[in-house]
Design a protein around this motif. Structure first.
Motif, PDB file in Angstrom:
ATOM      1  N   CYS A 176       0.841  -1.197   0.000  1.00  0.00           N
ATOM      2  CA  CYS A 176       0.000   0.000   0.000  1.00  0.00           C
ATOM      3  C   CYS A 176       0.878   1.249   0.000  1.00  0.00           C
ATOM      4  O   CYS A 176       1.812   1.365   0.799  1.00  0.00           O
ATOM      5  CB  CYS A 176      -0.901  -0.016   1.231  1.00  0.00           C
ATOM      6  SG  CYS A 176      -1.926   1.456   1.415  1.00  0.00           S
ATOM      7  N   ILE A 177       0.575   2.188  -0.890  1.00  0.00           N
ATOM      8  CA  ILE A 177       1.347   3.426  -0.973  1.00  0.00           C
ATOM      9  C   ILE A 177       1.069   4.352   0.220  1.00  0.00           C
ATOM     10  O   ILE A 177       1.847   5.235   0.521  1.00  0.00           O
ATOM     11  CB  ILE A 177       1.082   4.163  -2.305  1.00  0.00           C
ATOM     12  CG1 ILE A 177       2.139   5.248  -2.512  1.00  0.00           C
ATOM     13  CG2 ILE A 177      -0.331   4.708  -2.354  1.00  0.00           C
ATOM     14  CD1 ILE A 177       2.234   5.756  -3.904  1.00  0.00           C
ATOM     15  N   ILE A 178      -0.011   4.109   0.950  1.00  0.00           N
ATOM     16  CA  ILE A 178      -0.357   4.940   2.099  1.00  0.00           C
ATOM     17  C   ILE A 178       0.320   4.435   3.376  1.00  0.00           C
ATOM     18  O   ILE A 178       1.069   5.153   4.015  1.00  0.00           O
ATOM     19  CB  ILE A 178      -1.883   5.010   2.306  1.00  0.00           C
ATOM     20  CG1 ILE A 178      -2.601   5.480   1.036  1.00  0.00           C
ATOM     21  CG2 ILE A 178      -2.227   5.895   3.510  1.00  0.00           C
ATOM     22  CD1 ILE A 178      -2.251   6.863   0.564  1.00  0.00           C
ATOM     23  N   CYS A 179       0.068   3.169   3.730  1.00  0.00           N
ATOM     24  CA  CYS A 179       0.594   2.648   5.003  1.00  0.00           C
ATOM     25  C   CYS A 179       1.886   1.852   4.857  1.00  0.00           C
ATOM     26  O   CYS A 179       2.564   1.595   5.846  1.00  0.00           O
ATOM     27  CB  CYS A 179      -0.459   1.786   5.691  1.00  0.00           C
ATOM     28  SG  CYS A 179      -0.871   0.244   4.820  1.00  0.00           S
ATOM     29  N   GLY A 180       2.212   1.435   3.639  1.00  0.00           N
ATOM     30  CA  GLY A 180       3.445   0.692   3.411  1.00  0.00           C
ATOM     31  C   GLY A 180       3.371  -0.786   3.751  1.00  0.00           C
ATOM     32  O   GLY A 180       4.375  -1.480   3.702  1.00  0.00           O
ATOM     33  N   LEU A 181       2.169  -1.276   4.088  1.00  0.00           N
ATOM     34  CA  LEU A 181       2.013  -2.680   4.440  1.00  0.00           C
ATOM     35  C   LEU A 181       1.589  -3.501   3.229  1.00  0.00           C
ATOM     36  O   LEU A 181       0.934  -2.986   2.325  1.00  0.00           O
ATOM     37  CB  LEU A 181       0.968  -2.832   5.552  1.00  0.00           C
ATOM     38  CG  LEU A 181       1.285  -2.123   6.865  1.00  0.00           C
ATOM     39  CD1 LEU A 181       0.112  -2.261   7.823  1.00  0.00           C
ATOM     40  CD2 LEU A 181       2.559  -2.669   7.480  1.00  0.00           C
ATOM     41  N   LYS A 182       1.942  -4.775   3.253  1.00  0.00           N
ATOM     42  CA  LYS A 182       1.510  -5.677   2.183  1.00  0.00           C
ATOM     43  C   LYS A 182       0.122  -6.186   2.526  1.00  0.00           C
ATOM     44  O   LYS A 182      -0.117  -6.668   3.631  1.00  0.00           O
ATOM     45  CB  LYS A 182       2.478  -6.846   2.042  1.00  0.00           C
ATOM     46  CG  LYS A 182       3.796  -6.427   1.445  1.00  0.00           C
ATOM     47  CD  LYS A 182       4.625  -7.625   1.079  1.00  0.00           C
ATOM     48  CE  LYS A 182       5.921  -7.113   0.473  1.00  0.00           C
ATOM     49  NZ  LYS A 182       6.200  -7.701  -0.796  1.00  0.00           N
ATOM     50  N   LYS A 183      -0.786  -6.043   1.578  1.00  0.00           N
ATOM     51  CA  LYS A 183      -2.173  -6.467   1.773  1.00  0.00           C
ATOM     52  C   LYS A 183      -2.648  -7.181   0.517  1.00  0.00           C
ATOM     53  O   LYS A 183      -2.077  -7.028  -0.554  1.00  0.00           O
ATOM     54  CB  LYS A 183      -3.079  -5.248   2.016  1.00  0.00           C
ATOM     55  CG  LYS A 183      -2.690  -4.371   3.193  1.00  0.00           C
ATOM     56  CD  LYS A 183      -3.236  -4.925   4.482  1.00  0.00           C
ATOM     57  CE  LYS A 183      -2.910  -4.019   5.650  1.00  0.00           C
ATOM     58  NZ  LYS A 183      -4.018  -3.246   6.130  1.00  0.00           N
ATOM     59  N   GLU A 184      -3.722  -7.932   0.657  1.00  0.00           N
ATOM     60  CA  GLU A 184      -4.269  -8.666  -0.475  1.00  0.00           C
ATOM     61  C   GLU A 184      -5.411  -7.941  -1.161  1.00  0.00           C
ATOM     62  O   GLU A 184      -5.647  -8.143  -2.343  1.00  0.00           O
ATOM     63  CB  GLU A 184      -4.755 -10.047  -0.026  1.00  0.00           C
ATOM     64  CG  GLU A 184      -3.635 -10.979   0.363  1.00  0.00           C
ATOM     65  CD  GLU A 184      -4.135 -12.366   0.713  1.00  0.00           C
ATOM     66  OE1 GLU A 184      -5.339 -12.638   0.517  1.00  0.00           O
ATOM     67  OE2 GLU A 184      -3.327 -13.166   1.189  1.00  0.00           O
TER      68      GLU A 184
END
Length: 63
Positions: free
Chosen positions: A11-19
């Motif tokens: 995610c470009i906002i939080c930097g976490l990998k999500k599905e």
């Protein structure tokens, strides 16, 4: 509208990998950040952060 992806995206906002989330241009925004952004008032102290992160989409596109 959420997109269920076959792989994790960052995610470009939080930097976490999500599905699950959305793609804007060539960047990904997770469902959690998208939901928070649409509920955030322009007077909220987190609003400028979201604007800054969203600008990164256009800078990367034009780089």
């Amino acid at each position: 509208m959420a997109v269920n992806l076959q792989e994790d995206c960052t995610c470009i906002i939080c930097g976490l990998k999500k599905e699950e989330g959305i793609h804007i241009v060539s960047e990904f925004i997770c469902d959690t950040c998208e939901s928070e952004m649409v509920r955030t008032d322009v007077k909220d102290e987190k609003y400028p952060f979201f604007i800054h992160q969203m600008k990164r989409i256009w800078y990367k596109k034009n780089a």
